[in-house]
Every structure is written in structure tokens, then in C-alpha cells.
Design a protein around this motif. Sequence first.
Motif, PDB file in Angstrom:
ATOM      1  N   THR A   4       0.826  -1.201   0.000  1.00 32.58           N
ATOM      2  CA  THR A   4       0.000   0.000   0.000  1.00 32.58           C
ATOM      3  C   THR A   4       0.867   1.259   0.000  1.00 32.58           C
ATOM      4  O   THR A   4       0.584   2.217  -0.723  1.00 32.58           O
ATOM      5  N   ILE A  29      -6.688   1.824  -7.941  1.00 30.85           N
ATOM      6  CA  ILE A  29      -6.284   0.767  -7.009  1.00 30.85           C
ATOM      7  C   ILE A  29      -6.347   1.283  -5.571  1.00 30.85           C
ATOM      8  O   ILE A  29      -6.849   0.606  -4.677  1.00 30.85           O
ATOM      9  N   ARG A  30      -5.839   2.480  -5.370  1.00 32.58           N
ATOM     10  CA  ARG A  30      -5.834   3.077  -4.037  1.00 32.58           C
ATOM     11  C   ARG A  30      -7.274   3.242  -3.532  1.00 32.58           C
ATOM     12  O   ARG A  30      -7.558   3.003  -2.359  1.00 32.58           O
ATOM     13  N   ILE A  33      -8.496  -0.041  -2.333  1.00 29.46           N
ATOM     14  CA  ILE A  33      -7.865  -0.367  -1.050  1.00 29.46           C
ATOM     15  C   ILE A  33      -8.551   0.404   0.078  1.00 29.46           C
ATOM     16  O   ILE A  33      -8.873  -0.160   1.125  1.00 29.46           O
ATOM     17  N   PHE A  36     -11.916  -1.078   0.839  1.00 30.76           N
ATOM     18  CA  PHE A  36     -11.764  -2.322   1.604  1.00 30.76           C
ATOM     19  C   PHE A  36     -11.504  -2.001   3.073  1.00 30.76           C
ATOM     20  O   PHE A  36     -12.109  -2.598   3.964  1.00 30.76           O
ATOM     21  N   GLU A  37     -10.595  -1.058   3.316  1.00 28.88           N
ATOM     22  CA  GLU A  37     -10.281  -0.688   4.698  1.00 28.88           C
ATOM     23  C   GLU A  37     -11.503  -0.103   5.411  1.00 28.88           C
ATOM     24  O   GLU A  37     -11.727  -0.369   6.584  1.00 28.88           O
ATOM     25  N   LEU A  45      -4.749  -2.748   5.969  1.00 21.81           N
ATOM     26  CA  LEU A  45      -4.764  -3.772   4.931  1.00 21.81           C
ATOM     27  C   LEU A  45      -3.442  -4.527   4.910  1.00 21.81           C
ATOM     28  O   LEU A  45      -2.375  -3.914   4.852  1.00 21.81           O
ATOM     29  N   ASP A  47      -0.610  -7.095   3.145  1.00 20.53           N
ATOM     30  CA  ASP A  47      -0.125  -7.220   1.770  1.00 20.53           C
ATOM     31  C   ASP A  47      -0.901  -8.281   1.002  1.00 20.53           C
ATOM     32  O   ASP A  47      -1.146  -8.134  -0.188  1.00 20.53           O
ATOM     33  N   ALA A  50      -4.146  -6.708  -0.061  1.00 21.83           N
ATOM     34  CA  ALA A  50      -3.866  -5.751  -1.144  1.00 21.83           C
ATOM     35  C   ALA A  50      -3.597  -6.498  -2.439  1.00 21.83           C
ATOM     36  O   ALA A  50      -4.054  -6.096  -3.521  1.00 21.83           O
ATOM     37  N   ARG A  51      -2.881  -7.604  -2.352  1.00 18.12           N
ATOM     38  CA  ARG A  51      -2.599  -8.416  -3.526  1.00 18.12           C
ATOM     39  C   ARG A  51      -3.889  -8.980  -4.108  1.00 18.12           C
ATOM     40  O   ARG A  51      -4.058  -9.040  -5.332  1.00 18.12           O
ATOM     41  N   ILE A  53      -6.783  -7.552  -4.027  1.00 14.03           N
ATOM     42  CA  ILE A  53      -7.418  -6.431  -4.726  1.00 14.03           C
ATOM     43  C   ILE A  53      -6.768  -6.241  -6.089  1.00 14.03           C
ATOM     44  O   ILE A  53      -7.442  -6.035  -7.097  1.00 14.03           O
TER      45      ILE A  53
END
Length: 150
Positions: A4, A29-30, A33, A36-37, A45, A47, A50-51, A53
Motif C-alpha cells: 500500500t 487501485i488506491r 484499497i 476495503f479498509e 490492509l 499485503d 492488497a494483492r 485487490i
Amino acid sequence: MNLTERIAEDMKTAMKTGDKLRLETLRTIRAAILEFEKQKAGNVLSDDAARDILVTAAKRRREAIEQYRDAGRDDLADTESKELEIIQAYLPEQLDDDALETIIRERIATTGASGLQDLGRVMGPLAKELKGRAEGAKIQQIVRTLLGGA
């Protein structure tokens, strides 16, 4: 630096260099993320998450590329291809077909699978082991072929 943070740093670099496509892709992408958070009540989050996503984003780009090519919109397909390249830079290196087949053969041997009825028994561990390194559809296709179903 976690994934992230790396994305955030790369966004800053893209802003400074004026790389609009990279910046927009990383912003997308951000945003995923952050969403999701937010859904997870502010948890940081990992890794792996994040992967996940990024894998989803890459899959969406692949599907869009195919749809745009089918519709004759090569200009949009090319843009999606460039976005996919940017996303893939954050994912583990993809396995080639030979390496993938070798891993699948080993897993089939260790599980004792002998036919298509054992597909689930093989696919479960493989999906976890190869997550982000190969597409699920490709894994399933090779497993089916090796188990005698294709």
C-alpha cells in the motif's frame, strides 16, 4: 515498505512526472484499497489482502480487453492493456505454462488424484498456493487436462 505504501509513493512519482495513465490506474487501485479498509472498520490492509485487490483489478482488465477487442474497440483495449501492465508490476511474477504444469503434476501426485472426481481436492490447495501467480481458469484447465477431462 508494504504494498500500500509502495502504491502511494508511486502515485506521487506519477504526479511529479506527469504520467497520467499510471496515476489514474494507481488512484483506482488506491480507491479500492481504501474502500476495503473502510468496510473492515478501519483495519490496516495486509499485503495479502492488497494483492487480492490487485488480482481482481487485473482480472477485470483482462476481461475488459477481451470485450473491447470483440467489439472492435482496439483503442480502449490498448488502454486497458497498459493499465494491466501497471497493475502486474505489483503482483508476483506470473508462472509460465511449463512451470505451472510441473507444480500441478506434483500436487496431483501428492493428493493421489486419479480422475475428474478429484478435481476439488486438487484445486483447493492449488488455488491457495498459486494465488496471484496464475489465473484460476488456467489452473483449472491444466488440472482438467491432466486428470483426463479435456
